[in-house]
Design an enzyme around this catalytic site. Structure first.
Site, PDB file in Angstrom:
ATOM      1  N   SER A  19       1.043  -1.384  -0.191  1.00 52.84           N
ATOM      2  CA  SER A  19       0.346   0.366   0.096  1.00 52.84           C
ATOM      3  C   SER A  19       0.919   1.258  -0.695  1.00 52.84           C
ATOM      4  O   SER A  19       1.740   1.060   0.598  1.00 52.84           O
ATOM      5  CB  SER A  19      -0.813   0.722   1.189  1.00 52.84           C
ATOM      6  N   ASP A  20       0.460   2.197  -0.346  1.00 49.83           N
ATOM      7  CA  ASP A  20       1.306   4.010  -0.121  1.00 49.83           C
ATOM      8  C   ASP A  20       1.046   3.996   1.477  1.00 49.83           C
ATOM      9  O   ASP A  20       0.267   2.924   2.325  1.00 49.83           O
ATOM     10  CB  ASP A  20       0.618   4.860  -0.990  1.00 49.83           C
ATOM     11  N   TRP A  21       1.698   4.932   1.668  1.00 46.35           N
ATOM     12  CA  TRP A  21       1.741   5.189   3.450  1.00 46.35           C
ATOM     13  C   TRP A  21       0.765   5.166   3.939  1.00 46.35           C
ATOM     14  O   TRP A  21      -0.495   6.190   3.585  1.00 46.35           O
ATOM     15  CB  TRP A  21       2.864   6.536   3.077  1.00 46.35           C
ATOM     16  N   ALA A  55      -2.294   3.832   3.734  1.00 49.24           N
ATOM     17  CA  ALA A  55      -3.445   4.670   2.674  1.00 49.24           C
ATOM     18  C   ALA A  55      -4.576   3.177   3.611  1.00 49.24           C
ATOM     19  O   ALA A  55      -5.310   3.393   3.232  1.00 49.24           O
ATOM     20  CB  ALA A  55      -2.565   3.808   0.954  1.00 49.24           C
TER      21      ALA A  55
END
Ligand code: GLC
Length: 734
Positions: A267-269, A271
């Site tokens: 995932s992104d930060w 997210a």
């Protein structure tokens, strides 16, 4: 008792994975899906070491080049935890690790994907030497809106060019063996559709149809997956109200079932838990369940997988098989990058592994090939008669600004500024006056007039350095030629760098106008992470070089171009608007049912000031004999042209092939689509024939089910120096 199979490097990876998973507890499995950030350069946080020893962490975002500290943390994982599973260390190495190259939209503008491959191979060597096995790049997003600061990480607005450049970046990072010690795992981001945020505002929602997803946003990712990318990062945005981190259609149906991707998705930060603020999940546990079941394997930073999935596995809401498959994918990449067999890096070798002369030479070559000449009234290359140059503007002698928006471990002290590059190039032959003029982002001091209007108070020093216009104007008046170095500060580009205007910041425009009024020829170099609207700069400069954010060899590469020791060949990877009100603006838009007319009601053109693919050289190329040659014996027809160098200098012309399918019942296609290009080097008087086979790949598109299709019917075909040039030929595809 046979040795531990998973530790036996002679065994096949899949067998080693199977053996290891069979030994892991649920907590150890969830630990492999848990990524933590360690960005500070203080001594190792003891708490992290405890979690690593207990198998609770599988990966770090490791923000500093500290190979010894990295080894120390790795020893805890490999020698003190129960199963000794190594950590994987990742970081944003976007346009260089220590040797910083021009940013991606600049490099894409070279129209030479191999250049990106070579640059990222250097980045991989330097990153591996600091103890990284994973980089969060390339960014495969499509640039459609210059207000969005992250266009600075993209390979521009065209899916075809972006696909070739991102596949090349994956090859550069991963090589033939990502475990070789000089290569590492790439990470395609941000999957998918992040780059069309409403209003150009980072992190806002994106509404993208399946048709646009398939033919604009996905091709770059697909090409990079086909190039062998080992990981993907899901994005912050939502499409149709479904956050990308939990979008089963994109993460599983397309990425796994259609494209057969075997790596893992991170995932992104945070997210995962942002699905709660999106209003898609009710709490962290539900967000974690929705994300991992949709196909997002690793959780960056939120720790929601580690904190909430064990209980959901126990109560049956999350199948163990889903978690096992995610763990299998993560372990597979750790094996593929060599971590189980070589978990440590040679910390003593780091200093000799960076900033090598051949890396600096490549960085310099990259500046030359990625800086776009947008205007030239004959002032470039500089005449040998020039004796006095005034270099004016806040970017002229600033090492930090050249590093760009994701500077990795790049250091300002490594940067060759424009001033240094010009001094090295011209030596004592030319006197060089360097004047900053103003800072990049001084907010103008305003004063109120009697009538209540506010104007800039030019009696006030331009910035806290006390520099005023006067010094710049006198330097300009005393020079044979002025080089202006202006742009937007690196700090407002990249992530979170959304702007509502695209002008010069601070009081740079005022500085430029004052200098332009001096009547000397002005060569303007524009530094920016995005295309800007600079009407006065384009109108009043005798020449304009668009240098994007050029990296540590900025000064040498630009001096090569300004002196004529090298010639520009770069093209725009993004169209340049007249006004921000035109944005989003890109060349490959639809024709639509009726033309909206050439101008807005307030007189602003609807066309771009400079279209995608545009760029000048120091010579003049002519296109002739443009025709379609029908194919024989089953071979495809070809678009053919003759390119001639009619100027007095040698040069490289980037010849471009555009198509348009005139009627497509699956969905209307854009009015132009780049489907081929060739760089042609010609000496004065030389000509060359260029041929583009009109194959299915050139003419085709992706339907809503993900199938490549090519229809019979009529196409417009152009062979041109940039988009929107010349009249098309008509080709009837049988
Ligand atoms: C950021 C960015 C992403 C980056 C990640 C790790 O929020 O969106 O591009 O790779 O976090 O730094």
């Amino acid at each position: 008792m046979s040795t531990c199979c998973y530790k036996d490097s002679s065994k096949p990876v899949e067998k080693r994975i199977k053996d290891l998973i069979g030994r892991m507890t649920v907590e150890e499995k969830l630990g492999q899906l848990n990524q933590i950030y360690r960005g500070s350069d203080n001594p190792l946080p003891a708490e992290f070491a405890i979690q690593v020893r207990n198998g609770k962490i599988g990966s770090f975002i490791w923000g500093y080049a500290q190979p010894e500290l990295r080894n120390q943390m790795q020893r805890v994982a490999v020698e003190e935890s129960r199963l000794g599973i190594p950590l994987i260390f990742g970081m944003d190495i976007i346009h260089g690790a220590r040797t910083i190259f021009p940013i991606a939209p600049a490099m894409a503008g070279a129209f030479e994907p191999e250049l990106l491959e070579r640059a990222q191979a250097v980045a991989a060597k330097e990153a591996r030497a600091q103890g990284l096995e994973w980089v969060f790049a390339p960014m495969c997003d499509l640039a459609r809106d210059a207000r969005w600061g992250r266009v600075a990480e993209t390979c521009g607005e065209d899916p075809y060019l972006s696909a070739l450049c991102n596949a090349a970046q994956v090859r550069g990072f991963q090589g033939d063996d990502p475990g070789s010690g000089e290569h590492l795992a790439a990470c395609l981001k941000h999957y998918v559709g992040y780059s069309s945020p409403r209003g150009g505002r980072d992190y806002s929602d994106t509404e993208i149809t399946e048709w646009t997803l398939r033919n604009a946003h996905l091709p770059s990712f697909h090409a990079a997956i086909n190039a062998g990318a080992l990981t993907v990062m899901s994005s912050f945005n939502a499409i149709g109200g479904i956050p990308a981190v939990a979008n089963r259609h994109t993460l599983t149906e397309i990425l796994r079932e259609e494209w057969k991707f075997k790596g893992f998705v991170v995932s992104d930060w945070n997210a995962v838990i942002e699905a709660v603020s999106w209003g898609y999940a009710k709490d962290h546990a539900e967000a974690a369940r929705l994300a991992i079941c949709a196909g997002n394997d690793m959780d960056m930073l939120s720790t929601s997988y580690y904190r909430t999935l064990a209980k959901q596995i126990e109560d049956g809401t999350v199948p163990m098989a889903v978690v096992d498959e995610a763990v299998r994918r993560v372990l597979r990449v750790k094996f593929q990058v060599g971590l189980f067999d070589r978990p440590y890096v040679d910390a003593a070798a780091y200093e000799s592994a960076i900033l090598r002369p051949e890396y600096l030479a490549l960085a310099r070559e990259s500046v030359v090939k990625s800086t776009v000449l947008l205007k030239n009234e004959g002032v470039l290359p500089l005449s040998r008669k020039i004796r006095k140059i005034a270099l004016i503007g806040p970017f002229g002698d600033d090492q930090t600004e050249m590093l760009g928006c994701w500077q990795g471990n790049g250091e300002p002290k490594d940067v060759v500024t424009i001033a240094s590059g010009l001094k090295d190039k011209f030596g004592s032959k030319i006197s060089l006056a360097v004047v900053k003029g103003c800072s990049v982002s001084t907010e103008p001091r305003m004063k109120m007039l009697q009538d209540g209007s506010t104007v800039i108070d030019d009696s006030v020093p331009m910035d806290n350095a006390g520099i005023t216009l006067k010094e710049a104007v006198s330097a300009a008046k005393n020079a044979d030629v002025v080089i202006m170095a202006v742009g937007e500060p690196k700090g407002i580009t990249g992530e979170g760098g959304s702007r509502a205007t695209l002008t010069l910041t601070g009081r740079q425009q005022e500085l430029f106008d004052a200098v332009a009024r001096c009547g000397r020829p002005v060569v303007t170099i524009v530094f920016s992470g995005r295309t800007l609207t600079l009407p006065e700069v384009f109108d009043k400069s005798a020449a304009v070089l668009f240098a994007w954010q050029p990296g540590i060899q900025a000064g040498n590469g630009l001096a090569d171009l300004i002196s004529g020791d090298a010639a520009p060949s770069a093209r725009l990877s993004m169209s340049v608007p007249y006004e921000v009100g035109q944005v989003p603006l890109y060349y490959n838009h639809y024709v639509t049912g009726r033309r909206s007319g050439g101008v807005y009601r307030d007189g602003v053109p609807t066309a771009a000031r400079f279209w995608f693919g545009y760029g000048l050289t120091y010579t003049k190329f002519e296109y002739s004999d443009i025709k379609i040659v029908s194919g024989k014996k089953g071979k495809p027809a070809e678009a053919v042209a003759v390119i001639s160098n009619k100027g007095r200098r040698k040069g490289v012309e980037t010849v471009q092939l555009y198509i348009r399918q005139l009627a497509c019942n699956e969905g209307a296609r854009p009015m132009q689509e780049l489907r081929g290009f060739k760089r042609v080097a010609l000496k004065p008087g030389e000509s060359a024939e260029v041929r583009f086979p009109l194959t299915s790949e050139v003419l085709g598109y992706v339907d809503r089910k993900g199938n490549m299709r090519v229809d019979k019917g009529d196409f417009h075909v152009w062979i041109a120096p940039h988009a929107r040039y010349g009249e098309p030929l008509v080709y009837s595809h049988k």
